[in-house]
Design a protein around this motif. Structure first.
Motif, mmCIF file in Angstrom:
data_model
loop_
_atom_site.group_PDB
_atom_site.id
_atom_site.type_symbol
_atom_site.label_atom_id
_atom_site.label_comp_id
_atom_site.label_asym_id
_atom_site.label_seq_id
_atom_site.Cartn_x
_atom_site.Cartn_y
_atom_site.Cartn_z
ATOM 1 N N THR A 26 0.812 -1.225 0.000
ATOM 2 C CA THR A 26 0.000 0.000 0.000
ATOM 3 C C THR A 26 0.841 1.269 0.000
ATOM 4 N N HIS A 27 2.125 1.144 0.314
ATOM 5 C CA HIS A 27 3.061 2.269 0.451
ATOM 6 C C HIS A 27 2.648 3.222 1.571
ATOM 7 N N ALA A 28 1.853 2.732 2.511
ATOM 8 C CA ALA A 28 1.458 3.518 3.679
ATOM 9 C C ALA A 28 2.484 3.299 4.784
ATOM 10 N N ALA A 29 2.833 4.391 5.476
ATOM 11 C CA ALA A 29 3.754 4.282 6.611
ATOM 12 C C ALA A 29 3.079 3.516 7.742
ATOM 13 N N ILE A 30 3.844 2.669 8.409
ATOM 14 C CA ILE A 30 3.345 1.896 9.544
ATOM 15 C C ILE A 30 3.243 2.826 10.748
ATOM 16 N N THR A 31 2.092 2.834 11.390
ATOM 17 C CA THR A 31 1.914 3.570 12.646
ATOM 18 C C THR A 31 2.156 2.582 13.777
ATOM 19 N N TYR A 32 3.075 2.940 14.680
ATOM 20 C CA TYR A 32 3.459 2.024 15.750
ATOM 21 C C TYR A 32 2.345 1.893 16.776
ATOM 22 N N ASP A 33 2.248 0.692 17.325
ATOM 23 C CA ASP A 33 1.238 0.342 18.317
ATOM 24 C C ASP A 33 -0.175 0.454 17.735
ATOM 25 N N ASN A 34 -0.294 0.082 16.448
ATOM 26 C CA ASN A 34 -1.576 0.129 15.758
ATOM 27 C C ASN A 34 -1.746 -1.192 14.996
ATOM 28 N N GLU A 35 -2.870 -1.865 15.183
ATOM 29 C CA GLU A 35 -3.102 -3.168 14.558
ATOM 30 C C GLU A 35 -3.477 -3.020 13.086
ATOM 31 N N ALA A 36 -2.916 -3.914 12.260
ATOM 32 C CA ALA A 36 -3.212 -3.934 10.826
ATOM 33 C C ALA A 36 -3.246 -5.390 10.351
ATOM 34 N N THR A 37 -3.826 -5.620 9.200
ATOM 35 C CA THR A 37 -3.912 -6.977 8.638
ATOM 36 C C THR A 37 -2.563 -7.405 8.081
ATOM 37 N N PHE A 38 -2.119 -8.578 8.481
ATOM 38 C CA PHE A 38 -0.871 -9.150 7.969
ATOM 39 C C PHE A 38 -1.144 -9.971 6.711
ATOM 40 N N GLY A 39 -2.194 -10.772 6.744
ATOM 41 C CA GLY A 39 -2.546 -11.620 5.604
ATOM 42 C C GLY A 39 -3.392 -12.787 6.059
ATOM 43 N N THR A 40 -3.845 -13.580 5.108
ATOM 44 C CA THR A 40 -4.668 -14.754 5.394
ATOM 45 C C THR A 40 -3.865 -16.005 5.099
ATOM 46 N N LEU A 41 -3.846 -16.911 6.055
ATOM 47 C CA LEU A 41 -3.132 -18.174 5.875
ATOM 48 C C LEU A 41 -3.881 -19.056 4.878
ATOM 49 N N PRO A 42 -3.162 -19.815 4.058
ATOM 50 C CA PRO A 42 -3.836 -20.753 3.155
ATOM 51 C C PRO A 42 -4.505 -21.880 3.938
ATOM 52 N N ASN A 43 -5.339 -22.636 3.264
ATOM 53 C CA ASN A 43 -6.097 -23.721 3.895
ATOM 54 C C ASN A 43 -5.258 -24.987 3.983
ATOM 55 N N SER A 44 -4.201 -24.940 4.777
ATOM 56 C CA SER A 44 -3.348 -26.103 5.031
ATOM 57 C C SER A 44 -2.688 -25.881 6.382
ATOM 58 N N SER A 45 -2.141 -26.937 6.934
ATOM 59 C CA SER A 45 -1.466 -26.791 8.211
ATOM 60 C C SER A 45 -0.236 -27.694 8.232
ATOM 61 N N PRO A 46 0.943 -27.222 8.533
ATOM 62 C CA PRO A 46 1.234 -25.821 8.809
ATOM 63 C C PRO A 46 1.147 -24.992 7.522
ATOM 64 N N SER A 47 0.973 -23.685 7.690
ATOM 65 C CA SER A 47 0.868 -22.797 6.542
ATOM 66 C C SER A 47 1.615 -21.505 6.832
ATOM 67 N N SER A 48 1.949 -20.784 5.759
ATOM 68 C CA SER A 48 2.729 -19.550 5.891
ATOM 69 C C SER A 48 2.113 -18.437 5.078
#
Length: 170
Positions: A123-145
């Protein structure tokens, strides 16, 4: 979390008035079964594990708000037992845990008018510290990355001239 099982409680006879009656001594039995949920964990790694910004000319940081030295890095979360789960993250300024701005604190006094900004590479947005944001969605497997790309830059905080020297933030 803990999933509660069945609770069985035998207390005697209950009449129509919803009172419990018993005669003599009674043994009461309580069966409680706890079924703890299987462990769900993630291991987070960075590539590179230490982000080193390049040497830049003080001229490249001549005005307040100017930036230089873009350096890319990737964070990866590898998780077990969390298939198809949305992960969230927050970053903290280790030098100033109360910092909720988007500029990491430089701990070197001679260059304290230069900070570090980290950006979400998508997104090219600066990270604001101590603020929650979406990292991503894990694929439908375990273990997953799931991985997320970022970049860091030097950031000129004020109009004062920049002195040559190091910058350190975490």
């Amino acid at each position: 979390s803990i999933t509660m099982g069945t609770l069985v409680l035998n207390l005697g006879n209950i009449d129509n008035a919803s009172t419990i009656t018993h005669s003599g001594r009674r043994n009461y039995t309580i069966n409680l079964t706890l079924n703890p949920e299987a462990g769900k964990t993630c291991i987070v790694s960075a590539n590179p594990s230490i982000v080193t910004l390049p040497t830049v000319s003080t001229n490249s940081l001549s005005t307040a708000g100017s930036e230089a030295g873009r350096t890319n890095f990737t964070m990866t979360a590898t998780c077990d037992g969390l298939a198809s789960t949305v992960l969230y993250y927050s970053m903290s300024d280790n030098s100033s845990l109360a910092n909720n701005t988007d500029i990491l604190t430089n701990t070197i006094a001679a260059t304290n008018n230069v900070g570090i900004k980290i950006y979400d590479a998508n997104t090219h947005a600066a990270i604001t510290y101590d603020n929650e944001a979406t990292f991503g969605t894990l694929p439908n497997s375990s273990p997953s990355s799931v991985s997320k790309n970022f970049y860091a830059k030097y950031y000129k905080k004020d109009a004062n001239p920049v002195s040559g020297g190091g910058v350190s933030a975490q």
